[in-house]
Design an enzyme around this catalytic site. Structure first.
Site, short mmCIF file in Angstrom:
data_model
loop_
_atom_site.label_atom_id
_atom_site.label_comp_id
_atom_site.label_asym_id
_atom_site.label_seq_id
_atom_site.Cartn_x
_atom_site.Cartn_y
_atom_site.Cartn_z
N ASN A 16 0.87 -1.18 0.00
CA ASN A 16 0.00 0.00 0.00
C ASN A 16 0.91 1.23 0.00
O ASN A 16 1.51 1.55 1.01
CB ASN A 16 -0.89 -0.05 1.26
CG ASN A 16 -1.73 1.20 1.43
OD1 ASN A 16 -1.79 2.04 0.54
ND2 ASN A 16 -2.38 1.32 2.58
N TRP A 17 1.00 1.88 -1.15
CA TRP A 17 1.94 3.00 -1.28
C TRP A 17 1.39 4.29 -0.68
O TRP A 17 2.10 5.29 -0.61
CB TRP A 17 2.31 3.21 -2.75
CG TRP A 17 3.10 2.06 -3.33
CD1 TRP A 17 3.46 0.90 -2.69
CD2 TRP A 17 3.64 1.95 -4.66
NE1 TRP A 17 4.17 0.08 -3.53
CE2 TRP A 17 4.31 0.71 -4.76
CE3 TRP A 17 3.62 2.78 -5.79
CZ2 TRP A 17 4.94 0.28 -5.92
CZ3 TRP A 17 4.25 2.35 -6.96
CH2 TRP A 17 4.91 1.12 -7.02
N LYS A 18 0.12 4.26 -0.30
CA LYS A 18 -0.52 5.44 0.31
C LYS A 18 -0.28 6.68 -0.56
O LYS A 18 -0.23 6.57 -1.78
CB LYS A 18 -0.03 5.63 1.75
CG LYS A 18 -0.20 4.35 2.58
CD LYS A 18 -0.04 4.53 4.06
CE LYS A 18 -0.26 3.19 4.75
NZ LYS A 18 -0.16 3.26 6.21
N HIS A 103 -9.59 1.00 4.84
CA HIS A 103 -8.33 1.19 5.55
C HIS A 103 -8.55 2.10 6.75
O HIS A 103 -9.35 3.04 6.69
CB HIS A 103 -7.29 1.79 4.60
CG HIS A 103 -5.90 1.79 5.20
ND1 HIS A 103 -5.51 2.74 6.10
CD2 HIS A 103 -4.87 0.93 5.06
CE1 HIS A 103 -4.26 2.47 6.49
NE2 HIS A 103 -3.86 1.37 5.87
N GLU A 105 -6.93 4.47 7.93
CA GLU A 105 -6.74 5.91 7.67
C GLU A 105 -7.99 6.51 7.02
O GLU A 105 -8.35 7.66 7.30
CB GLU A 105 -5.49 6.11 6.79
CG GLU A 105 -4.22 5.90 7.62
CD GLU A 105 -3.01 5.40 6.84
OE1 GLU A 105 -2.99 5.51 5.60
OE2 GLU A 105 -2.08 4.90 7.50
N GLU A 175 -5.52 -5.14 10.47
CA GLU A 175 -4.50 -4.12 10.68
C GLU A 175 -4.78 -3.37 11.98
O GLU A 175 -5.58 -2.43 12.01
CB GLU A 175 -4.52 -3.10 9.53
CG GLU A 175 -4.23 -3.70 8.18
CD GLU A 175 -3.60 -2.67 7.26
OE1 GLU A 175 -2.48 -2.91 6.80
OE2 GLU A 175 -4.22 -1.61 7.03
N GLY A 181 2.39 2.07 10.84
CA GLY A 181 3.35 3.16 10.73
C GLY A 181 4.07 3.49 12.03
O GLY A 181 4.74 4.51 12.14
N SER A 221 3.23 -2.35 10.31
CA SER A 221 4.68 -2.43 10.51
C SER A 221 5.27 -3.78 10.11
O SER A 221 6.16 -4.30 10.78
CB SER A 221 5.05 -2.07 11.96
OG SER A 221 4.70 -0.73 12.23
N GLY A 242 2.81 -1.24 4.30
CA GLY A 242 2.86 0.19 3.99
C GLY A 242 4.29 0.63 3.75
O GLY A 242 4.86 0.44 2.67
N GLY A 243 4.91 1.22 4.77
CA GLY A 243 6.24 1.82 4.64
C GLY A 243 7.26 0.94 3.94
O GLY A 243 8.00 1.40 3.06
P1 PGA Z 1 2.77 0.15 7.66
O1 PGA Z 1 1.31 0.38 7.03
O2 PGA Z 1 3.31 -1.12 7.09
O3 PGA Z 1 3.56 1.36 7.28
O4 PGA Z 1 2.57 0.06 9.15
C1 PGA Z 1 0.44 -0.69 6.81
C2 PGA Z 1 -0.87 -0.20 6.24
O5 PGA Z 1 -1.35 0.86 6.64
O6 PGA Z 1 -1.47 -0.86 5.34
#
Ligand code: PGA
Length: 259
Positions: A16-18, A103, A105, A175, A181, A221, A242-243
């Site tokens: 997920n490149w956000k 998600h 967010e 998640e 994050g 994470s 994500g990251g």
């Molecule tokens: P993260 O994000 O790996 O940076 O914790 C995961 C996500 O939000 O899908």
């Protein structure tokens, strides 16, 4: 649960490149992944979800490779006066096969609810996209011992009225919000407990056969140094990253998990 669940559940590793990457930057990352993951065996599915504006460039860069494209959200209507929204047909046309919905967010920062997560998931499935439906508790909810209750509510909210055939075309991503994050991953045992509960709730909704086949991804994470131990758990069938999906080497190592 089946005796050998992995046989029927192909792992999915999704990045997920956000809100990272212009089209040019995203294309460079995709080109790096293409080179690094070119000859991958087909025993796991690989997905990247760039921002909308980079979908075309990334789909072009990755065409003919084993890496599939996802979007980060979808609207439930086919068209209309919905400023800022994107329909499932638009995503299909640009090369998406997957879409993330619900998600945390989106839920926390943009007011999405269980009800509209369900509408998004249903519209995606109806159009032939595979949704990755995200659920997960906040730290306050975990501390108050409400994790399973919250995840069950989100899950029932998103899946209500979907039949077994619909549920076969989606994945769930667990998640925990406190792990996203933050560098603070759920332990494999914490994640497994919730994944097993998710499978139980889905079995209750649509029966064991479908829930045995459901892929449940862990997100929060995920890094090269924790993916192997997460993937050893029987009910963890992949990861939403994500990251660590923003660098070729770290994402490739996660794709190459050893369980
Ligand atoms: P993260 O994000 O790996 O940076 O914790 C995961 C996500 O939000 O899908």
């Amino acid at each position: 649960m089946s005796d050998n669940p992995r046989v029927s559940r192909k792992p999915v590793i999704a990045g997920n490149w956000k809100m990272h990457g212009t089209a040019a930057e995203a294309r460079r990352l995709a080109a790096g992944l293409r080179q690094r993951l070119a000859g991958k065996r087909g025993d796991r599915e690989i997905v990247v979800a760039p921002p909308y504006t980079a979908l075309g460039a990334v789909a072009d860069e990755l065409s003919g490779t084993p890496i599939e494209i996802g979007a980060q959200n979808v609207h439930w209507e086919a068209r209309g006066a919905f400023t800022g929204e994107i329909s499932a047909a638009m995503l299909l046309e640009i090369g998406c096969r997957w879409v993330i919905v619900g998600h945390s967010e989106r839920r926390q920062l943009f007011g999405e609810t269980d009800e509209n997560v369900k509408r998004r998931a249903r519209a995606a499935i109806a159009a032939g996209l595979a949704p990755i439906v995200c659920v997960g508790e906040t730290l306050a909810e975990r501390d108050a011992n409400r994790t399973l209750e919250v995840v069950e509510r989100q899950l029932r909210g998103a899946l209500l009225d979907l039949g077994a055939a619909d549920i076969r075309s989606l994945c769930i991503a667990y998640e925990p919000v406190w792990a996203i994050g933050t560098g603070r991953t759920a332990t494999p045992e914490q994640a497994e407990e919730v994944h097993a509960e998710i499978r139980r709730v889905v079995a209750d909704l649509v029966g064991d056969e479908t829930s045995d086949r459901l892929r449940i991804l862990y997100g929060g994470s995920v890094k090269p140094d924790n993916i192997d131990s997460l993937m050893k758990e029987p009910d963890i069938d992949g990861a939403l990253v994500g990251g660590a999906s923003l660098e070729v080497e770290s994402f490739a190592r996660i794709v190459e998990f050893r369980s």
